[in-house]
Design an enzyme around this catalytic site. Sequence first.
Site, short mmCIF file in Angstrom:
data_model
loop_
_atom_site.label_atom_id
_atom_site.label_comp_id
_atom_site.label_asym_id
_atom_site.label_seq_id
_atom_site.Cartn_x
_atom_site.Cartn_y
_atom_site.Cartn_z
N GLU A 84 -56.42 49.85 47.06
CA GLU A 84 -56.33 48.66 47.73
C GLU A 84 -54.97 47.98 47.20
O GLU A 84 -54.29 48.69 46.23
CB GLU A 84 -57.41 47.73 47.33
CG GLU A 84 -57.14 46.19 47.98
CD GLU A 84 -57.16 46.17 49.51
OE1 GLU A 84 -56.18 46.89 50.05
OE2 GLU A 84 -58.02 45.60 50.08
N HIS A 128 -65.10 49.99 52.27
CA HIS A 128 -66.21 49.91 51.60
C HIS A 128 -67.09 48.77 51.77
O HIS A 128 -66.76 48.06 52.32
CB HIS A 128 -65.76 49.81 50.02
CG HIS A 128 -64.98 48.40 49.99
ND1 HIS A 128 -65.68 47.43 49.76
CD2 HIS A 128 -63.67 48.23 49.72
CE1 HIS A 128 -64.70 46.30 49.77
NE2 HIS A 128 -63.49 46.54 49.66
#
Length: 364
Positions: free
Chosen positions: A203, A99
């Site tokens: 994550e 990202h």
Amino acid sequence: MVHLGSFLLLCSAVHGFAAASYIEYSTVAGYFLQDDNATNATTFDYTATNFGLINQSYPTDPANCAPLTQWQRFAMHVAALNAQAPRNVDYKLLFMGRHGEGWHNAAESFYGTPAWNCYWSLLDGNGTAMWSDAQLTENGISQALKANSFWLSRIHEQKIPTPETYYTSPLSRCLTTANLTFSGLPLPPKHPFIPTIKEKLREGISEHTCDRRSNKTYIHDEFPWYEIEQGFSEYDELWTGVTAETSSAQDLRSKQLLDDIFSSDRSTYISFTSHSGEIASILRVLGHRTFPLNTGAVIPVLVRAETVESCAPSSTVSDASTWTPSPHCTLPPVTSISGGANGGCVCTNGAAPVLTTLAPAPTQ
Ligand SMILES: *[C@@H]1O[C@H](CO)[C@@H](O)[C@H](O)[C@H]1NC(C)=O
Ligand SMILES: *[C@@H]1O[C@H](CO)[C@@H](O)[C@H](O)[C@H]1NC(C)=O
Ligand SMILES: *[C@@H]1O[C@H](CO)[C@@H](O)[C@H](O)[C@H]1NC(C)=O
Ligand SMILES: *[C@@H]1O[C@H](CO)[C@@H](O)[C@H](O)[C@H]1NC(C)=O
Ligand SMILES: *[C@@H]1O[C@H](CO)[C@@H](O)[C@H](O)[C@H]1NC(C)=O
Ligand SMILES: *[C@@H]1O[C@H](CO)[C@@H](O)[C@H](O)[C@H]1NC(C)=O
């Protein structure tokens, strides 16, 4: 609590009744600069190097290949690898994108990593910036748009094979990055940009609020055309705010993610939009060299997956019970030091760093 170690138990449960099998992954080196130890990840720019695809000829090149680009010849080569492979071997190209910069990245730079880890990361924000399930900063948006322009240039100049399927982490910064990266591209109608949200692409789950995801209803309302995988819970059942996933637990779920995708998705070209820690974990499972990605960067990895007809070699079961707490301060630290005991946390008035005083935040 979701049990991350369940596939090992399943395998031993069926052992003796049916042939169990597992998938062995490896990275096929020699095609991308990122596979080469001599490439410096810190300074590497995927947009300056054709995604890192090495300029070379392949034994599968047609006699007169002048009009074909490197990516077209690579695609022919991968098709030949698959055509010649035994039935239990598959080659897939994973494009893994990190990202763009989120508010949590900006805050970590602003406060410094120890103070961020010891205190600020546990809060939802600081009054001006919010970083629980962080959104992209302006810089992060630019990084995702840069990826978009780069894909467009590769489609026009290189006739690159675009992803046939897309997967994304459920965290907002990835949902947005994927959207900005792949919207508006001239993609083949057969393979439109309709990503599937995968819990296991998120994550590494630390106590930081940036690792807590939003509820399913909110995610669906923001990106109604995204698919959400079967079994995705309304609320985040993994983040506790008290303990953090260990890297062995993370590698186990990364392996489960790959097993899920490799056993259900026939695509050769696959896109993941994920995170630095999670992509690092997938690279470990794939036997790729360590290659930290800058925010917004993309790494292609040619993967060889071999299905082995035998029960998986047993490894330590790393379920949520192995998660560990990290020391932190309950007030802003006066000072903090890199490394050392207590994660470098030096709390106000000499208070000892604490481990588990944070109540799990109510899921919202
Ligand atoms: C790359 O570096 C790793 C770790 O230092 C080493 O184990 C490996 O053999 C190296 N690979 C090559 C092809 O030199
Ligand atoms: C990679 O580049 C960075 C930044 O220029 C530098 O600090 C680092 O020493 C380099 N690493 C290697 C292994 O050369
Ligand atoms: C391959 O060659 C082209 C032009 O000939 C160049 O633009 C590109 O950067 C080269 N790629 C790599 C990975 O060296
Ligand atoms: C909050 O953090 C951001 C960095 O993400 C920083 O730019 C801003 O100045 C901080 N606000 C305060 C009040 O310190
Ligand atoms: C998705 O990306 C497009 C193209 O950049 C943009 O117009 C749209 O607002 C984005 N949608 C969301 C929900 O972020
Ligand atoms: C889901 O999250 C949104 C945004 O945080 C919140 O406004 C909404 O109340 C939540 N919905 C449910 C059903 O909890």
